[in-house]
Design a protein around this motif. Structure first.
Motif, PDB file in Angstrom:
ATOM      1  N   PRO A 396      13.419 -29.003 -38.592  1.00  0.00           N
ATOM      2  CA  PRO A 396      12.148 -28.807 -38.335  1.00  0.00           C
ATOM      3  C   PRO A 396      11.221 -27.868 -39.053  1.00  0.00           C
ATOM      4  O   PRO A 396      11.656 -27.229 -39.811  1.00  0.00           O
ATOM      5  CB  PRO A 396      12.007 -28.099 -36.964  1.00  0.00           C
ATOM      6  CG  PRO A 396      13.391 -27.435 -36.942  1.00  0.00           C
ATOM      7  CD  PRO A 396      14.384 -28.214 -37.528  1.00  0.00           C
ATOM      8  N   ASN A 406       6.861 -20.046 -37.759  1.00  0.00           N
ATOM      9  CA  ASN A 406       7.390 -20.579 -36.399  1.00  0.00           C
ATOM     10  C   ASN A 406       7.655 -22.029 -36.726  1.00  0.00           C
ATOM     11  O   ASN A 406       6.996 -22.642 -37.757  1.00  0.00           O
ATOM     12  CB  ASN A 406       6.506 -20.528 -35.503  1.00  0.00           C
ATOM     13  CG  ASN A 406       6.049 -18.993 -34.925  1.00  0.00           C
ATOM     14  OD1 ASN A 406       6.778 -18.678 -34.236  1.00  0.00           O
ATOM     15  ND2 ASN A 406       4.647 -18.748 -35.234  1.00  0.00           N
ATOM     16  N   PHE A 407       8.783 -22.489 -35.944  1.00  0.00           N
ATOM     17  CA  PHE A 407       9.103 -24.105 -36.428  1.00  0.00           C
ATOM     18  C   PHE A 407       8.043 -24.786 -35.779  1.00  0.00           C
ATOM     19  O   PHE A 407       7.236 -24.490 -34.591  1.00  0.00           O
ATOM     20  CB  PHE A 407      10.451 -24.179 -35.542  1.00  0.00           C
ATOM     21  CG  PHE A 407      11.665 -23.676 -36.285  1.00  0.00           C
ATOM     22  CD1 PHE A 407      12.215 -23.775 -37.612  1.00  0.00           C
ATOM     23  CD2 PHE A 407      12.255 -22.815 -35.700  1.00  0.00           C
ATOM     24  CE1 PHE A 407      13.311 -23.426 -38.097  1.00  0.00           C
ATOM     25  CE2 PHE A 407      13.438 -22.000 -35.766  1.00  0.00           C
ATOM     26  CZ  PHE A 407      13.761 -22.405 -37.444  1.00  0.00           C
ATOM     27  N   GLU A 409       7.745 -27.667 -33.962  1.00  0.00           N
ATOM     28  CA  GLU A 409       9.091 -28.658 -33.056  1.00  0.00           C
ATOM     29  C   GLU A 409       8.750 -30.067 -32.989  1.00  0.00           C
ATOM     30  O   GLU A 409       7.849 -30.456 -32.214  1.00  0.00           O
ATOM     31  CB  GLU A 409       9.220 -27.925 -31.806  1.00  0.00           C
ATOM     32  CG  GLU A 409       9.482 -26.571 -31.789  1.00  0.00           C
ATOM     33  CD  GLU A 409      11.099 -26.383 -32.111  1.00  0.00           C
ATOM     34  OE1 GLU A 409      11.754 -27.578 -32.265  1.00  0.00           O
ATOM     35  OE2 GLU A 409      11.316 -25.522 -32.491  1.00  0.00           O
ATOM     36  N   THR A 410       9.151 -30.838 -33.810  1.00  0.00           N
ATOM     37  CA  THR A 410       9.213 -32.390 -33.830  1.00  0.00           C
ATOM     38  C   THR A 410      10.199 -32.286 -32.669  1.00  0.00           C
ATOM     39  O   THR A 410      11.182 -31.943 -32.391  1.00  0.00           O
ATOM     40  CB  THR A 410       9.678 -32.935 -34.961  1.00  0.00           C
ATOM     41  OG1 THR A 410      11.054 -32.422 -35.489  1.00  0.00           O
ATOM     42  CG2 THR A 410       8.659 -32.736 -36.240  1.00  0.00           C
ATOM     43  N   SER A 411      10.116 -33.669 -32.033  1.00  0.00           N
ATOM     44  CA  SER A 411      10.887 -34.222 -30.905  1.00  0.00           C
ATOM     45  C   SER A 411      12.165 -34.594 -31.490  1.00  0.00           C
ATOM     46  O   SER A 411      12.302 -35.022 -32.334  1.00  0.00           O
ATOM     47  CB  SER A 411      10.249 -35.070 -30.051  1.00  0.00           C
ATOM     48  OG  SER A 411      10.045 -36.284 -31.001  1.00  0.00           O
TER      49      SER A 411
END
Length: 504
Positions: A396, A406-407, A409-411
């Motif tokens: 990510p 912060n990441f 967040e890709t699925s």
């Protein structure tokens, strides 16, 4: 075996049996004094500032100990992991065998076809700098000699210095010995002047050459007082050099191949990054050795027709069942093809990252059925500071803001080429002025921690804890993250790529 180093002292070494001085002319071959190696000496560890040992401190060893000492040094040279380590071991062991204080190795610059000197064999100077071919030779590597001292020795004409004739393709001497650099009649004025300035009083030099490759290099060792190494010490050094020459030839050939492969792989990546208004870019690429890596990574940044920017990082792996270390050459070629295809898809439909990766996955399955790829593709609007991205089995991305890191967040999604049909939703987010988006491959995360997830967490924390002035410069942030995650094992096993984009 004792870990003390042998050394010699002024006034303790005998003349040759025929009564001639060993420093006036090179010898015709190995000495056979008594047919044995009998005068290897066991003395305390060398140190640049230590005084030269007194004659009373010399303790002779029996011939078996001398041969054991020679074997110890040849094994040390054979186990050196790379070319720089081999050169360092060669100089240091030669100094121990001769009882010298410091040394200098000069390489022969040779063309790829073995002709006129054009390339310095991939060898580097004492602090990583390549020494130019000013005097008919390649770079110099020093032992207990700083760059200024090496530069001073380089001003000595090549035919009058410590390596005179040792790099000649034919009729080169077996050795050169100057027992007195201060008053020796055969020493040139310039060599005498430089030696006096550097505190060098005697010199012994050997060629490093093979029948197949000819001269490769020459090594010279220096003494702080006028002296002549004993015939037995010279014999040890000659045998050591005879072992070192073919090993050096193999290491030079491997280094040339590595540099050529790295240059080819580097040529598959962008030679420059775009500079759109409102966005600053920086990238890092640290390749693993082709014999160790299991894939090949890329990064890219391309201006799109609507004024946005397409950013991507990814990794190509595999060339069939059981692919792993050693499969990187084919993966590197495939990486170039896949990156070129991704650029085309980005131009056609770059505003939709899911469509770009979907088309790339179809191409991969059609044309590269034995390979897989992980990728992140982001479409960035520098002026509106809008980001749309999608990932396929990739780490990510990290968004660094004034509040921390912060990441994004890709699925969860599989790498390209793994499933019958790849699908994943895209992610949209807005950034503020001063925010920085970091895309990276798995190699960077694994370098930062014992596991992939631990490495990702460590990388996010390092980005969040970076000083403000570092976070404000994408290039400095890339360097900071590399310095923060210095795992040698992970670096050797996988490529490393990062691409940072900061909104101005």
């Amino acid at each position: 075996m004792s870990d003390k180093r042998p050394s010699g002292a002024s006034g303790t070494t005998p003349e040759r049996e025929d009564g001639s001085g060993a420093g006036d002319q090179p010898t015709d071959g190995p000495s056979t004094t008594g047919g044995r190696l009998t005068s290897l000496l066991d003395l305390p560890q060398r140190a640049p500032a230590a005084p030269w040992p007194a004659p009373e401190a010399l303790v002779p060893l029996e011939p078996p100990a001398a041969l054991d000492w020679l074997q110890h040094h040849t094994e040390r040279l054979a186990t050196a992991r790379d070319l720089p380590a081999a050169l360092t071991a060669l100089l240091d062991s030669g100094a121990e065998l001769l009882g010298a204080r410091c040394g200098l190795l000069v390489t022969l610059a040779r063309g790829a076809d073995g002709g006129e000197p054009t390339d310095p064999c991939g060898l580097r100077g004492p602090i990583g700098a390549g020494w130019p071919d000013h005097a008919g030779h390649g770079p110099m590597v020093g032992l207990a000699l700083d760059r200024a001292a090496i530069g001073a020795l380089e001003t000595v004409p090549v035919r009058q210095g410590p390596f005179a004739g040792l790099l000649d393709p034919v009729d080169r001497p077996d050795q050169l010995l100057h027992p007195d650099l201060v008053d020796g009649a055969e020493v040139s004025p310039r060599f005498r002047e430089v030696a006096a300035d550097l505190g060098l009083a005697a010199c012994y030099a050997l060629p490093l050459a093979t029948d197949e490759d000819g001269p490769l290099a020459a090594a010279a060792w220096f003494f702080p007082e006028p002296t002549r190494p004993t015939a037995d010490r010279q014999e040890l050094a000659r045998r050591y050099a005879a072992f070192a020459a073919p090993l050096l030839a193999c290491r030079v050939a491997a280094e040339r191949g590595r540099r050529a492969a790295e240059a080819l792989r580097r040529g598959l990546l962008p030679d420059h990054l775009p500079r759109p208004a409102g966005l600053r870019l920086a990238a890092r690429w640290v390749p693993a050795g082709l014999e160790q890596a299991g894939g090949s990574d890329w990064y890219d940044a391309i201006g799109l027709p609507d004024g946005s920017l397409g950013l991507s990082v990814g990794s190509v792996t595999g060339d069939g069942p059981g692919a792993g270390p050693g499969s990187a050459p084919g993966a590197a070629s495939a990486m170039g093809r896949i990156r070129a295809a991704l650029r085309a898809y980005a131009v056609l439909e770059g505003e939709d990252p899911v469509a770009v990766l979907g088309d790339l996955e179809l191409l991969l399955k059609t044309t590269e059925p034995t390979r897989t790829a992980t990728a992140v593709y982001a479409c960035v609007d520098p002026l509106e500071r809008q980001i749309t991205l999608a990932g396929a089995g990739a780490c990510p991305p990290i968004l660094v803001t004034r509040y921390g890191a912060n990441f994004v967040e890709t699925s969860l999604s599989a790498p390209l080429g793994m499933l019958s049909c790849w699908e994943a939703p895209g992610v949209e987010l807005s950034a503020e002025r001063g925010d920085l988006l970091l895309l990276y491959t798995e190699g960077l995360a694994r370098r930062c921690g014992a596991t992939l997830h631990a490495g990702q967490a460590c990388l996010r924390k390092a980005a969040a804890d970076a000083p403000r002035d570092v976070r404000n410069d994408p290039d400095r942030l890339c360097g900071y993250l590399l310095a923060t995650c210095p795992s040698e094992t992970a670096r050797a096993a996988d490529d490393l790529v990062m691409l940072a984009a900061r909104f101005e």
